[in-house]
Design a protein around this motif. Structure first.
Motif, PDB file in Angstrom:
ATOM      1  N   THR A  95      41.045  54.478  -3.105  1.00 31.40           N
ATOM      2  CA  THR A  95      41.855  54.390  -1.886  1.00 31.40           C
ATOM      3  C   THR A  95      41.696  55.650  -1.042  1.00 31.40           C
ATOM      4  O   THR A  95      41.576  55.582   0.187  1.00 31.40           O
ATOM      5  N   LEU A  99      40.279  56.078   2.714  1.00 29.39           N
ATOM      6  CA  LEU A  99      41.088  56.747   3.732  1.00 29.39           C
ATOM      7  C   LEU A  99      40.289  57.824   4.468  1.00 29.39           C
ATOM      8  O   LEU A  99      40.757  58.366   5.477  1.00 29.39           O
ATOM      9  N   LEU A 127      42.687  52.999   8.880  1.00 35.22           N
ATOM     10  CA  LEU A 127      43.853  53.637   8.272  1.00 35.22           C
ATOM     11  C   LEU A 127      44.955  52.619   7.990  1.00 35.22           C
ATOM     12  O   LEU A 127      45.504  52.575   6.878  1.00 35.22           O
ATOM     13  N   THR A 130      43.728  49.919   5.262  1.00 35.81           N
ATOM     14  CA  THR A 130      43.582  50.510   3.927  1.00 35.81           C
ATOM     15  C   THR A 130      44.938  50.780   3.286  1.00 35.81           C
ATOM     16  O   THR A 130      45.161  50.448   2.115  1.00 35.81           O
ATOM     17  N   LEU A 131      45.851  51.363   4.048  1.00 31.23           N
ATOM     18  CA  LEU A 131      47.183  51.643   3.514  1.00 31.23           C
ATOM     19  C   LEU A 131      47.948  50.357   3.213  1.00 31.23           C
ATOM     20  O   LEU A 131      48.604  50.241   2.167  1.00 31.23           O
ATOM     21  N   PHE A 135      49.016  49.199  -0.529  1.00 27.74           N
ATOM     22  CA  PHE A 135      50.435  48.979  -0.830  1.00 27.74           C
ATOM     23  C   PHE A 135      50.658  47.570  -1.371  1.00 27.74           C
ATOM     24  O   PHE A 135      51.391  47.376  -2.354  1.00 27.74           O
TER      25      PHE A 135
END
Length: 251
Positions: A95, A99, A127, A130-131, A135
Protein backbone atom coordinates in the motif's frame (compact mmCIF):
# COMPACT_ATOMS: atom_id res chain seq x y z
CA UNK A 1 29.50 28.57 9.08
CA UNK A 2 30.74 24.99 8.72
CA UNK A 3 28.05 24.12 6.13
CA UNK A 4 26.93 21.20 8.29
CA UNK A 5 23.10 20.80 8.30
CA UNK A 6 22.86 21.00 12.09
CA UNK A 7 19.10 21.40 12.33
CA UNK A 8 18.50 18.55 9.87
CA UNK A 9 20.80 16.29 11.88
CA UNK A 10 19.03 17.20 15.12
CA UNK A 11 15.61 16.62 13.56
CA UNK A 12 16.74 13.28 12.13
CA UNK A 13 18.12 12.22 15.51
CA UNK A 14 14.87 13.10 17.26
CA UNK A 15 12.78 11.21 14.72
CA UNK A 16 15.09 8.19 14.93
CA UNK A 17 14.82 8.26 18.73
CA UNK A 18 11.03 8.35 18.51
CA UNK A 19 11.08 5.27 16.30
CA UNK A 20 12.99 3.42 19.01
CA UNK A 21 10.48 4.16 21.78
CA UNK A 22 8.42 1.15 22.95
CA UNK A 23 5.08 2.20 21.48
CA UNK A 24 2.29 -0.45 21.40
CA UNK A 25 2.78 -0.81 17.65
CA UNK A 26 6.58 -0.62 17.81
CA UNK A 27 7.03 -4.19 16.61
CA UNK A 28 4.73 -3.56 13.65
CA UNK A 29 6.56 -0.35 12.82
CA UNK A 30 9.94 -2.08 12.85
CA UNK A 31 8.55 -4.89 10.69
CA UNK A 32 7.15 -2.40 8.20
CA UNK A 33 10.38 -0.41 7.89
CA UNK A 34 12.51 -3.55 7.68
CA UNK A 35 10.35 -5.09 4.97
CA UNK A 36 10.27 -1.87 2.97
CA UNK A 37 14.07 -1.87 3.07
CA UNK A 38 14.39 -5.53 2.10
CA UNK A 39 12.01 -4.94 -0.81
CA UNK A 40 14.67 -2.74 -2.38
CA UNK A 41 17.28 -5.48 -1.94
CA UNK A 42 15.48 -7.54 -4.57
CA UNK A 43 17.01 -5.21 -7.14
CA UNK A 44 20.56 -6.06 -6.06
CA UNK A 45 20.86 -9.47 -7.65
CA UNK A 46 18.79 -8.39 -10.64
CA UNK A 47 20.99 -5.34 -11.17
CA UNK A 48 24.14 -7.46 -11.03
CA UNK A 49 22.84 -9.98 -13.57
CA UNK A 50 21.45 -7.27 -15.85
CA UNK A 51 24.69 -5.28 -15.95
CA UNK A 52 26.69 -8.43 -16.67
CA UNK A 53 24.42 -9.06 -19.65
CA UNK A 54 23.94 -5.55 -21.00
CA UNK A 55 27.26 -3.92 -20.11
CA UNK A 56 30.04 -6.53 -20.14
CA UNK A 57 32.49 -3.83 -21.23
CA UNK A 58 31.78 -1.64 -18.20
CA UNK A 59 34.95 -0.96 -16.24
CA UNK A 60 34.62 -2.47 -12.77
CA UNK A 61 36.93 -1.82 -9.83
CA UNK A 62 35.75 -5.08 -8.35
CA UNK A 63 34.11 -7.95 -10.19
CA UNK A 64 32.02 -10.45 -8.25
CA UNK A 65 32.95 -14.01 -9.12
CA UNK A 66 30.19 -16.53 -9.71
CA UNK A 67 27.63 -13.82 -10.44
CA UNK A 68 25.50 -16.28 -12.41
CA UNK A 69 24.88 -18.13 -9.13
CA UNK A 70 25.13 -15.32 -6.59
CA UNK A 71 22.71 -12.99 -8.40
CA UNK A 72 19.67 -15.32 -8.42
CA UNK A 73 20.45 -16.47 -4.87
CA UNK A 74 20.51 -12.84 -3.71
CA UNK A 75 17.15 -12.19 -5.37
CA UNK A 76 15.77 -15.39 -3.87
CA UNK A 77 16.94 -14.50 -0.36
CA UNK A 78 15.44 -11.01 -0.51
CA UNK A 79 12.22 -12.27 -2.06
CA UNK A 80 11.73 -14.95 0.58
CA UNK A 81 12.33 -12.46 3.38
CA UNK A 82 9.57 -10.35 1.85
CA UNK A 83 7.30 -13.39 1.77
CA UNK A 84 8.17 -14.45 5.33
CA UNK A 85 7.24 -11.03 6.67
CA UNK A 86 3.63 -12.18 6.74
CA UNK A 87 0.53 -10.99 4.95
CA UNK A 88 -0.41 -7.95 7.10
CA UNK A 89 3.05 -6.38 6.94
CA UNK A 90 3.32 -7.10 3.23
CA UNK A 91 -0.07 -5.50 2.62
CA UNK A 92 0.97 -2.29 4.37
CA UNK A 93 4.26 -2.10 2.47
CA UNK A 94 2.56 -2.66 -0.88
CA UNK A 95 0.00 0.00 0.00
CA UNK A 96 2.86 2.36 0.82
CA UNK A 97 4.44 1.59 -2.55
CA UNK A 98 1.21 2.43 -4.35
CA UNK A 99 0.91 5.62 -2.30
CA UNK A 100 4.11 6.70 -4.00
CA UNK A 101 2.17 7.16 -7.24
CA UNK A 102 0.78 10.59 -6.24
CA UNK A 103 4.34 11.75 -5.55
CA UNK A 104 5.43 10.41 -8.92
CA UNK A 105 2.68 12.21 -10.82
CA UNK A 106 2.99 15.32 -8.70
CA UNK A 107 6.62 15.82 -9.65
CA UNK A 108 8.44 13.38 -11.90
CA UNK A 109 5.73 12.71 -14.50
CA UNK A 110 5.68 16.42 -15.34
CA UNK A 111 9.38 16.25 -16.19
CA UNK A 112 8.57 13.42 -18.59
CA UNK A 113 6.28 15.70 -20.57
CA UNK A 114 2.89 15.02 -19.00
CA UNK A 115 0.72 18.17 -18.68
CA UNK A 116 0.55 19.47 -15.11
CA UNK A 117 -3.24 19.39 -14.85
CA UNK A 118 -3.41 15.76 -15.96
CA UNK A 119 -0.46 14.77 -13.79
CA UNK A 120 -1.96 16.38 -10.68
CA UNK A 121 -5.36 14.87 -11.41
CA UNK A 122 -3.85 11.39 -11.72
CA UNK A 123 -1.95 11.89 -8.48
CA UNK A 124 -5.12 12.85 -6.60
CA UNK A 125 -7.02 9.97 -8.21
CA UNK A 126 -4.30 7.49 -7.24
CA UNK A 127 -4.22 8.75 -3.67
CA UNK A 128 -7.98 8.58 -3.21
CA UNK A 129 -8.44 5.16 -4.81
CA UNK A 130 -5.44 3.56 -3.10
CA UNK A 131 -6.54 4.72 0.35
CA UNK A 132 -10.18 3.81 -0.25
CA UNK A 133 -9.42 0.32 -1.56
CA UNK A 134 -6.88 -0.35 1.20
CA UNK A 135 -9.43 0.71 3.83
CA UNK A 136 -12.09 -1.45 2.18
CA UNK A 137 -9.81 -4.49 2.13
CA UNK A 138 -8.72 -3.96 5.72
CA UNK A 139 -12.34 -3.79 6.88
CA UNK A 140 -13.38 -6.71 4.67
CA UNK A 141 -10.72 -8.97 6.16
CA UNK A 142 -11.31 -7.89 9.78
CA UNK A 143 -8.01 -6.11 10.07
CA UNK A 144 -6.23 -8.51 7.67
CA UNK A 145 -6.85 -11.44 10.01
CA UNK A 146 -9.74 -13.17 8.23
CA UNK A 147 -10.02 -14.52 4.70
CA UNK A 148 -12.34 -12.73 2.29
CA UNK A 149 -11.83 -13.84 -1.29
CA UNK A 150 -14.40 -11.40 -2.66
CA UNK A 151 -12.57 -8.49 -1.04
CA UNK A 152 -9.28 -9.84 -2.41
CA UNK A 153 -10.69 -10.07 -5.93
CA UNK A 154 -12.12 -6.55 -5.77
CA UNK A 155 -8.81 -5.21 -4.43
CA UNK A 156 -6.80 -6.87 -7.19
CA UNK A 157 -9.17 -5.76 -9.95
CA UNK A 158 -9.28 -2.13 -8.83
CA UNK A 159 -5.57 -1.76 -8.10
CA UNK A 160 -4.61 -3.65 -11.24
CA UNK A 161 -6.87 -1.42 -13.32
CA UNK A 162 -5.47 1.69 -11.64
CA UNK A 163 -1.88 0.69 -12.40
CA UNK A 164 -2.78 -0.20 -16.00
CA UNK A 165 -4.49 3.18 -16.44
CA UNK A 166 -1.42 4.99 -15.09
CA UNK A 167 0.83 3.13 -17.52
CA UNK A 168 -1.51 3.97 -20.40
CA UNK A 169 -1.47 7.67 -19.54
CA UNK A 170 2.33 7.69 -19.28
CA UNK A 171 2.63 6.06 -22.69
CA UNK A 172 0.23 8.57 -24.20
CA UNK A 173 1.65 11.77 -22.76
CA UNK A 174 5.34 11.06 -22.30
CA UNK A 175 7.50 13.00 -24.75
CA UNK A 176 10.73 11.15 -23.98
CA UNK A 177 11.36 8.14 -26.19
CA UNK A 178 13.25 6.10 -23.60
CA UNK A 179 10.43 6.40 -21.06
CA UNK A 180 8.19 3.93 -22.86
CA UNK A 181 11.02 1.43 -22.98
CA UNK A 182 11.72 1.94 -19.29
CA UNK A 183 8.04 1.46 -18.46
CA UNK A 184 7.96 -1.75 -20.47
CA UNK A 185 11.07 -2.99 -18.69
CA UNK A 186 9.35 -2.50 -15.31
CA UNK A 187 6.24 -4.56 -16.05
CA UNK A 188 7.75 -7.54 -14.26
CA UNK A 189 7.98 -5.60 -10.99
CA UNK A 190 4.31 -4.64 -11.02
CA UNK A 191 3.27 -8.23 -11.71
CA UNK A 192 5.69 -9.48 -9.04
CA UNK A 193 4.08 -7.25 -6.41
CA UNK A 194 0.65 -8.69 -7.13
CA UNK A 195 1.92 -12.28 -7.36
CA UNK A 196 3.79 -12.17 -4.03
CA UNK A 197 0.72 -10.53 -2.50
CA UNK A 198 -1.55 -13.35 -3.70
CA UNK A 199 0.92 -16.05 -2.60
CA UNK A 200 1.16 -14.44 0.83
CA UNK A 201 -2.64 -14.43 1.13
CA UNK A 202 -2.98 -18.12 0.27
CA UNK A 203 0.29 -19.26 1.88
CA UNK A 204 0.90 -20.62 5.36
CA UNK A 205 1.41 -17.10 6.76
CA UNK A 206 -1.76 -15.67 5.23
CA UNK A 207 -5.41 -15.54 6.28
CA UNK A 208 -6.35 -18.38 3.91
CA UNK A 209 -3.51 -20.94 4.01
CA UNK A 210 -4.51 -23.14 1.10
CA UNK A 211 -0.86 -23.75 0.23
CA UNK A 212 0.54 -25.40 3.35
CA UNK A 213 4.08 -25.19 4.68
CA UNK A 214 6.63 -25.95 3.23
CA UNK A 215 5.02 -26.06 -0.21
CA UNK A 216 4.16 -22.39 -0.06
CA UNK A 217 7.83 -21.52 0.35
CA UNK A 218 8.72 -23.74 -2.60
CA UNK A 219 6.08 -22.06 -4.77
CA UNK A 220 7.24 -18.62 -3.65
CA UNK A 221 10.88 -19.51 -4.35
CA UNK A 222 10.08 -20.73 -7.87
CA UNK A 223 8.05 -17.59 -8.58
CA UNK A 224 10.84 -15.33 -7.29
CA UNK A 225 13.45 -17.04 -9.46
CA UNK A 226 11.20 -16.81 -12.52
CA UNK A 227 10.80 -13.08 -11.97
CA UNK A 228 14.56 -12.74 -11.46
CA UNK A 229 15.26 -14.06 -14.94
CA UNK A 230 12.38 -12.14 -16.51
CA UNK A 231 13.70 -8.93 -14.96
CA UNK A 232 17.22 -9.68 -16.14
CA UNK A 233 16.04 -10.27 -19.70
CA UNK A 234 13.89 -7.12 -19.70
CA UNK A 235 16.82 -4.91 -18.67
CA UNK A 236 18.56 -2.87 -21.34
CA UNK A 237 21.64 -0.72 -21.80
CA UNK A 238 20.66 2.81 -20.85
CA UNK A 239 22.16 6.11 -21.97
CA UNK A 240 23.53 6.59 -18.47
CA UNK A 241 25.50 3.35 -18.73
CA UNK A 242 26.81 4.44 -22.12
CA UNK A 243 28.00 7.72 -20.62
CA UNK A 244 29.72 5.94 -17.73
CA UNK A 245 31.49 3.57 -20.11
CA UNK A 246 32.70 6.46 -22.25
CA UNK A 247 33.97 8.40 -19.23
CA UNK A 248 35.77 5.42 -17.72
CA UNK A 249 37.55 4.73 -21.01
CA UNK A 250 39.42 7.98 -20.55
CA UNK A 251 40.67 7.03 -17.08
Amino acid sequence: KTKVPIFSLIAGTIVAALFMLPFPSWESLVGFISLATVFTYIMGGIGLATLRRTAPDLKRNYKVKGAAIIAPLATLAAGLIVYWAGFPTLFYVITAIFLGLPLFFGYYAIRLGMPKNISYLLGILDLAITLAVAFFFDIGTSGLSAANNIALLIYLLIMGSLIAFNILMLNIYSKIDTVKREIKASYWLLVFIFVIFILSYFGSLGPMPIIAFPWDILVAAIAILIFHYIATISGFRTDTIEDIIERTKEI
